[in-house]
Design an enzyme around this catalytic site. Structure first.
Site, PDB file in Angstrom:
ATOM      1  CG  HIS A  63       1.295   7.132   5.876  1.00 50.65           C
ATOM      2  ND1 HIS A  63       1.004   8.305   6.531  1.00 50.65           N
ATOM      3  CD2 HIS A  63       2.106   7.482   4.852  1.00 50.65           C
ATOM      4  CE1 HIS A  63       1.607   9.312   5.921  1.00 50.65           C
ATOM      5  NE2 HIS A  63       2.286   8.835   4.893  1.00 50.65           N
ATOM      6  CB  SER A 108       4.223  11.374   5.474  1.00 43.38           C
ATOM      7  OG  SER A 108       3.104  11.656   4.718  1.00 43.38           O
ATOM      8  CG  ASP A 157      -1.005   8.117   9.328  1.00 42.01           C
ATOM      9  OD1 ASP A 157      -0.227   7.163   9.528  1.00 42.01           O
ATOM     10  OD2 ASP A 157      -0.894   8.908   8.365  1.00 42.01           O
TER      11      ASP A 157
HETATM   12  N1  ARG Z   1       1.195  11.138   2.523  1.00 47.44           N
HETATM   13  C1  ARG Z   1       2.273  12.029   2.270  1.00 47.44           C
HETATM   14  C2  ARG Z   1       3.603  11.384   2.634  1.00 47.44           C
HETATM   15  O1  ARG Z   1       3.633  10.174   2.779  1.00 47.44           O
HETATM   16  C3  ARG Z   1       2.071  13.378   2.909  1.00 47.44           C
HETATM   17  C4  ARG Z   1       1.021  14.089   2.181  1.00 47.44           C
HETATM   18  C5  ARG Z   1       0.674  15.389   2.755  1.00 47.44           C
HETATM   19  N2  ARG Z   1      -0.163  15.971   1.765  1.00 47.44           N
HETATM   20  C6  ARG Z   1      -0.659  17.190   1.855  1.00 47.44           C
HETATM   21  N3  ARG Z   1      -1.333  17.653   0.858  1.00 47.44           N
HETATM   22  N4  ARG Z   1      -0.426  17.935   2.913  1.00 47.44           N
HETATM   23  O2  ARG Z   1       4.652  11.994   2.607  1.00 47.44           O
END
Ligand code: ARG
Length: 266
Positions: free
Chosen positions: A83, A221, A129
């Site tokens: 992502h 992420s 992912d």
């Molecule tokens: N999707 C997020 C990013 O793009 C990471 C989210 C992780 N969330 C969590 N509650 N651990 O950086």
């Protein structure tokens, strides 16, 4: 200025993601209790770390702004989240190793020549992912081995795992200039499945305390989740950050060992 703008754009993206996850806009911010002044809510609820301690932790800058984390798995290969890379031209990335504080010019950087994304990747909640970037040069830092299918014992519920990143420290868009770490226990499949109807045990693993308080967050992420010197997870998604009953969700590296290894050694 550019940084502020990008981070604002990113924050709007986060709000959009909340809508995708079926949350009301603003729910991520408003559902979380205000951080307690005593808990030092920094990844969220973490502590300072350095790239000397964790040399395989790299920052992925998009158009010059920290966007995601990654793990150096070979001198010219970075494992990250699909992502993070989806829809981004390879020329926009700069990979930074050996730089604890992103305001400095310490360490070394590389550009990206190729991105492999898992062909099954559609969205974070659907799994797969995982991605591998090929760099235009070697970054000569210690690499981190991947967890293999035979390492399934590492995934036992309750095992303490360390996550690293330069992401949001509060859930409100307060990105860190310096590397942070947090140690969180893996949850059982059952705990994660009851937290998230989208949980898939073959492609994901969850980590977090039942009461929340410690978690990865936006811009972490793609970064590493580590147990016993092996990459067991890749920071992927969650509802809000550090909320009670809502653990962080990570891509389950051992499930992708063969595909990732093929890309890393290619
Ligand atoms: N999707 C997020 C990013 O793009 C990471 C989210 C992780 N969330 C969590 N509650 N651990 O950086």
């Amino acid at each position: 200025m550019a940084t502020t703008l990008h981070r604002l754009v990113k924050f709007i993206g986060v709000a959009a993601a909340a809508v995708t996850l079926g949350l009301a806009p603003g729910a991520m911010a408003s559902a979380a209790p205000p951080p307690e002044p005593s808990m030092d809510p920094l990844i969220v609820g973490g502590t300072a770390a350095t790239t000397q301690q964790y040399p395989w932790t790299v920052a992925l800058l998009l158009d010059g702004t920290q966007w995601c984390g990654g793990t150096l798995a070979a001198p010219n290969k970075v494992v990250t989240a699909a992502h993070c890379t989806a829809g981004k031209a390879v020329s926009r990335w700069q990979i930074v190793a050996g730089r604890t504080d992103l305001r400095t010019s310490e360490g070394h950087t590389a550009k990206v020549t190729k991105v492999w994304q898992h062909p099954g990747y559609r969205s974070v909640t659907q799994g797969d992912d995982v991605a591998v970037m090929t760099l235009d040069r070697n970054l000569n830092y210690t690499t981190l081995p991947l967890a293999k299918p035979a390492d399934s014992g590492l995934y036992k519920a309750g095992t303490q795992a360390r996550a690293l990143g330069w992401g949001d420290t509060t859930g409100n868009g307060d990105y860190s200039d310096t590397l942070r770490q947090v140690v969180v226990p893996l949850t059982s499949d059952q705990t994660c499945a009851s937290a998230y109807s989208e949980y898939k045990s073959a492609s994901m693993v969850c980590a977090g305390f039942p009461q929340g308080g410690k978690d990865t967050c936006q811009a972490d992420s793609g970064g590493p989740l580590v147990i016993n010197g092996k990459l067991v997870g890749i920071t992927s998604w969650g509802e809000g950050c550090a909320q009670a009953g809502k653990p962080g969700v990570y891509a389950r590296v051992s499930s992708y060992y063969t595909q990732l290894s093929t890309q890393i050694s290619s």
